[in-house]
Design a protein around this motif. Structure first.
Motif, mmCIF file in Angstrom:
data_model
loop_
_atom_site.group_PDB
_atom_site.id
_atom_site.type_symbol
_atom_site.label_atom_id
_atom_site.label_comp_id
_atom_site.label_asym_id
_atom_site.label_seq_id
_atom_site.Cartn_x
_atom_site.Cartn_y
_atom_site.Cartn_z
ATOM 1 N N PRO A 195 45.985 34.587 18.123
ATOM 2 C CA PRO A 195 47.047 33.886 18.960
ATOM 3 C C PRO A 195 46.751 32.350 19.024
ATOM 4 O O PRO A 195 45.561 31.963 18.842
ATOM 5 C CB PRO A 195 47.057 34.618 20.158
ATOM 6 C CG PRO A 195 45.771 35.091 20.554
ATOM 7 C CD PRO A 195 45.155 35.319 18.960
ATOM 8 N N PRO A 196 47.922 31.854 19.141
ATOM 9 C CA PRO A 196 47.765 30.157 19.383
ATOM 10 C C PRO A 196 46.743 30.175 20.649
ATOM 11 O O PRO A 196 46.830 30.899 21.403
ATOM 12 C CB PRO A 196 49.219 29.712 19.534
ATOM 13 C CG PRO A 196 49.793 30.642 18.767
ATOM 14 C CD PRO A 196 49.326 32.079 18.858
ATOM 15 N N GLU A 197 46.278 28.691 20.874
ATOM 16 C CA GLU A 197 45.251 28.657 21.780
ATOM 17 C C GLU A 197 46.037 28.745 23.068
ATOM 18 O O GLU A 197 45.422 29.405 24.082
ATOM 19 C CB GLU A 197 44.649 27.232 21.776
ATOM 20 C CG GLU A 197 43.763 26.882 22.831
ATOM 21 C CD GLU A 197 42.449 27.894 22.809
ATOM 22 O OE1 GLU A 197 41.969 28.134 23.926
ATOM 23 O OE2 GLU A 197 42.225 28.304 21.625
ATOM 24 N N LEU A 198 47.127 28.139 23.129
ATOM 25 C CA LEU A 198 48.030 28.365 24.603
ATOM 26 C C LEU A 198 48.329 29.593 25.002
ATOM 27 O O LEU A 198 47.969 30.142 26.175
ATOM 28 C CB LEU A 198 49.166 27.515 24.594
ATOM 29 C CG LEU A 198 50.130 27.698 25.708
ATOM 30 C CD1 LEU A 198 49.215 27.005 27.091
ATOM 31 C CD2 LEU A 198 51.301 26.907 25.662
ATOM 32 N N VAL A 199 48.567 30.677 24.119
ATOM 33 C CA VAL A 199 48.867 32.067 24.209
ATOM 34 C C VAL A 199 47.665 32.752 24.699
ATOM 35 O O VAL A 199 47.427 33.662 25.447
ATOM 36 C CB VAL A 199 49.623 32.762 23.165
ATOM 37 C CG1 VAL A 199 49.527 34.194 23.284
ATOM 38 C CG2 VAL A 199 50.921 32.312 22.796
ATOM 39 N N ARG A 200 46.346 32.352 23.948
ATOM 40 C CA ARG A 200 45.081 33.005 24.186
ATOM 41 C C ARG A 200 44.633 32.843 25.674
ATOM 42 O O ARG A 200 44.055 33.555 26.334
ATOM 43 C CB ARG A 200 43.984 32.497 23.117
ATOM 44 C CG ARG A 200 42.723 33.203 23.100
ATOM 45 C CD ARG A 200 41.447 32.200 22.488
ATOM 46 N NE ARG A 200 41.519 31.319 23.373
ATOM 47 C CZ ARG A 200 40.828 31.154 24.723
ATOM 48 N NH1 ARG A 200 40.384 32.314 25.150
ATOM 49 N NH2 ARG A 200 40.900 30.035 25.348
ATOM 50 N N GLU A 201 44.791 31.455 25.890
ATOM 51 C CA GLU A 201 44.240 30.993 27.328
ATOM 52 C C GLU A 201 45.195 31.774 28.392
ATOM 53 O O GLU A 201 44.569 32.196 29.368
ATOM 54 C CB GLU A 201 44.573 29.646 27.400
ATOM 55 C CG GLU A 201 43.928 28.931 28.614
ATOM 56 C CD GLU A 201 42.673 29.094 29.114
ATOM 57 O OE1 GLU A 201 42.278 29.199 30.460
ATOM 58 O OE2 GLU A 201 41.774 29.339 27.975
ATOM 59 N N VAL A 202 46.446 31.839 28.201
ATOM 60 C CA VAL A 202 47.201 32.436 29.232
ATOM 61 C C VAL A 202 47.009 34.238 29.477
ATOM 62 O O VAL A 202 46.881 34.589 30.410
ATOM 63 C CB VAL A 202 48.684 32.339 29.222
ATOM 64 C CG1 VAL A 202 49.576 32.989 30.006
ATOM 65 C CG2 VAL A 202 48.851 30.696 29.332
ATOM 66 N N TYR A 203 47.135 34.647 28.208
ATOM 67 C CA TYR A 203 46.971 36.050 28.248
ATOM 68 C C TYR A 203 45.768 36.882 27.904
ATOM 69 O O TYR A 203 45.508 38.028 28.533
ATOM 70 C CB TYR A 203 47.779 36.344 26.587
ATOM 71 C CG TYR A 203 49.144 36.786 26.966
ATOM 72 C CD1 TYR A 203 50.152 35.886 27.805
ATOM 73 C CD2 TYR A 203 50.060 37.603 26.078
ATOM 74 C CE1 TYR A 203 51.367 35.661 27.855
ATOM 75 C CE2 TYR A 203 51.457 37.496 26.254
ATOM 76 C CZ TYR A 203 51.975 36.556 27.157
ATOM 77 O OH TYR A 203 53.285 36.568 27.286
ATOM 78 N N TYR A 204 44.582 36.085 27.519
ATOM 79 C CA TYR A 204 43.227 36.693 27.016
ATOM 80 C C TYR A 204 42.124 36.325 27.584
ATOM 81 O O TYR A 204 41.202 36.720 27.547
ATOM 82 C CB TYR A 204 43.263 36.739 25.664
ATOM 83 C CG TYR A 204 44.254 37.609 24.913
ATOM 84 C CD1 TYR A 204 44.739 38.920 25.250
ATOM 85 C CD2 TYR A 204 45.453 36.886 24.309
ATOM 86 C CE1 TYR A 204 45.885 39.538 24.698
ATOM 87 C CE2 TYR A 204 46.433 37.595 23.720
ATOM 88 C CZ TYR A 204 46.424 38.916 23.831
ATOM 89 O OH TYR A 204 47.757 39.399 23.219
#
Length: 326
Positions: A162-171
């Motif tokens: 995932p893009p970094e922003l998605v990774r930070e929020v979701y994972y």
């Protein structure tokens, strides 16, 4: 019975140097698989022989490729494709290839795809997830899809981290490697690639290019289970589609079994999209050929001979324009 697999991966030394992936110091949790990824010769063929895999289509295990600068990625893609072509020439009855493209320069990528099909003899192209945070329904990527449709070859849509922003929020907030694995093969890959496929449909891509064929792996990335609801909600909301969202799985979208070796997801895919759209794959070396063979052997008493032939080779031969089995 001939067995063809479509989502089988490799890397090159040049790719490893450029991205730093799959090494001992990499954050990718697959460093132990590097020797198998690099082997596009005798070791790979021996593993195929043991599992009775007749023909394997290779695609780059491309984690880290999207982070490269455009010029670097464009040059590297050409080198990777040339190395893959050499491996295919060395074992033409056992190996085929999907092109690697650098999508930050779509025009150059379209030209490279044409070279890969017309000069290197590849079967299609593998594209990985988002590019610079953009899904591939963005109009700037249309030249690549137009080239695939013009050349009559399928696009294999493979997930990417995932893009970094998605990774930070979701994972984030989970212990390693749990968070990272959840973001990829544990869940995130499949959720995002299913979303990506729906975006391509509702964007009207397959109406604009009605002959374009898309392949997705992992037993359909969860879409067969959700398709009735998704199609019901989206079909009337997406203006101008020529048919319901679910119908594109009959006309433009194909599903492989890669990495999924239990029968319930296969039964769901068979019920929802039908056997004519299903193709056997393993996801080597992230999944073993032995596991794939065991799963396939377990279907002998469940699928009839005609359906088993479609799954193992006939659908792939037709879609990829491979020589037909005798």
């Amino acid at each position: 019975m001939r067995t063809i697999t479509l989502e089988e991966h490799f890397v090159t030394e040049s790719f490893l140097r450029a991205t730093g992936k799959y090494g001992k110091d990499s954050t990718t949790p697959y460093a132990e698989l590097q020797p198998k990824l690099l082997d596009v010769g005798s070791g790979r063929i021996a593993d195929m022989d043991t599992a009775r895999i007749d023909f394997q289509i290779l695609s780059l295990a491309a984690m880290g490729f999207d982070a490269l600068a455009s010029d670097t990625a464009t040059s590297l893609a050409r080198d990777i494709n040339d190395e893959l072509a050499a491996a295919v020439r060395a074992n033409p009855t056992r190996l085929g290839g999907f092109a690697t493209l650098a999508l930050k320069n779509p025009a150059a990528a379209a030209r490279e795809l044409e070279r890969c099909i017309t000069r290197l003899g590849f079967c299609g192209v593998s594209l990985d997830g988002t590019t610079s945070g953009l899904f591939l329904d963005d109009p700037r990527f249309l030249p690549v899809f137009e080239a695939a449709a013009h050349l009559g070859v399928p696009v294999y849509l493979h997930p990417a981290p995932p893009p970094e922003l998605v990774r930070e929020v979701y994972y984030s907030g989970l212990p390693n490697p749990v968070g990272q694995l959840l973001s990829i093969a544990g869940w995130g890959w499949h959720a995002e690639n299913g979303l990506h496929t729906l975006r391509l449909i509702v964007s009207g891509l397959f109406d604009r290019l009605p002959t374009l064929q898309l392949i997705i792996g992992h037993m359909g990335e969860g879409l067969p289970y959700a398709l009735a609801r998704s199609s019901g909600v989206l079909s009337s909301a997406a203006p101008g589609l020529r048919q319901p969202v679910a119908a594109y799985f009959q006309s433009n979208i194909h599903i492989t079994t890669s990495g999924y070796f239990s029968q319930p997801p296969l039964r769901c895919a068979m019920d929802v999209v039908g056997m004519d759209c299903l193709l056997f794959s393993i996801d080597y070396p992230f999944s073993s050929n032995a596991r794939g063979r065991a799963f396939l052997d377990g279907l002998q008493g469940i699928l009839g001979a005609d359906d088993l032939a479609k799954l193992t080779h006939r659908n792939a031969e037709q879609l990829l324009r491979l020589p037909l089995s005798s």
